[in-house]
Design an enzyme around this catalytic site. Sequence first.
Site, PDB file in Angstrom:
ATOM      1  N   SER A   1      47.154  44.242  32.999  1.00 52.26           N
ATOM      2  CA  SER A   1      46.869  45.533  32.393  1.00 52.26           C
ATOM      3  C   SER A   1      47.960  45.907  31.385  1.00 52.26           C
ATOM      4  CB  SER A   1      46.717  46.583  33.495  1.00 52.26           C
ATOM      5  OG  SER A   1      46.151  47.759  33.001  1.00 52.26           O
TER       6      SER A   1
ATOM      7  N   ASP B   1      34.905  46.418  32.976  1.00 53.82           N
ATOM      8  CA  ASP B   1      36.207  46.917  32.539  1.00 53.82           C
ATOM      9  C   ASP B   1      36.130  47.163  31.034  1.00 53.82           C
ATOM     10  OD1 ASP B   1      38.854  47.345  31.809  1.00 53.82           O
ATOM     11  OD2 ASP B   1      39.650  45.608  32.857  1.00 53.82           O
TER      12      ASP B   1
ATOM     13  N   HIS C   1      38.622  46.392  36.845  1.00 53.95           N
ATOM     14  CA  HIS C   1      40.040  46.484  36.524  1.00 53.95           C
ATOM     15  C   HIS C   1      40.834  46.734  37.806  1.00 53.95           C
ATOM     16  CE1 HIS C   1      43.100  47.056  33.381  1.00 53.95           C
ATOM     17  NE2 HIS C   1      43.683  47.874  34.253  1.00 53.95           N
TER      18      HIS C   1
END
Length: 325
Positions: free
Chosen positions: A157, A251, A281
Amino acid sequence: MTDYRTLIDDETWAFIDRTNSFYPPDTIDYTIDQQREVYNRMCREFFTGYPDGVTAETKFIKAAEGHEIPIRHYRAEQNAPQAVVLYSHGGGFVVGGLESHDDVCAEICHRTGYDVVSVDYRLAPEHKHPASFNDCMTAFNWVAGTFDLPIVLAGDSAGGNLSAAVAHHTRSHPRKPVGQMLIYPGLGGDITRGSYVTHAEAPMLTMRDLVFYKDIRTGGKDHSRDISYVPLSDPDFSDLPPTIVITAECDPLSSDGEAYRDVLLAAGVKAWWHEDAGLVHGHLRARHSVARARESFSRIVESIRTLGSKEWGHPLPAEVNPGRQ
């Protein structure tokens, strides 16, 4: 409207529900300290411990600006490591640290046999961009000066963004990384297309979340052409290390993996992108409870291992469509 009931299996829904149980519906409107408390409590509940034979030591390295950066060095009790992984954690540049991804790093260490160094970079809004990037660069230089081993960059991320930014800024370094493993990274793609539109309301991460994190990180300033903030804004993608990007289907950030893969291939860089069907995610935390996430984590670990050993086992398409951002 995307029907997530048909895309996401029951195991993954159970993970989503368990995660959401820690988050009141209005959490994004909480203060930053309150959000960190919620996130840290959730991370503690998902913590799975260290595999046998893995030890870790927390250290502090000095930044040029004078502050100290906490890092955690993981070692596996086996043969001498063949590479070192510099890991940057996720958390939207706002939450997370050494504890949030402690067991993930320990498991990467155990399953690859590589040393792993996790960096506790400064967070926004107290420290806006480029503070987090600068700390990761300091950590890279420390790793490069401490270990006589190939360096693999890895992160999830926000940490994937930071790892890519470090890769772009170290391609002429004498200890240039031998590879980068980016896990559902945000790289600055076109938010009017692809997964940003199709999965704008995905479980676990929404476009509202992304706008919140962007504004917190920048303080409202425009960094859209800053490569350390938006790796996809780089006009030159040549000489970057071999790159593997793993994203989740459900996501909004998934299209960034495809776009980054395409521009790297167009620049002659080895790159492979894989989108995990039906995952969301943050699915690293589901690696022990969801079969799809377990397979994804095994793919990630094996990719780190192959990058560290300078192997490449993925197909390279003859033609690509560059710049699909």
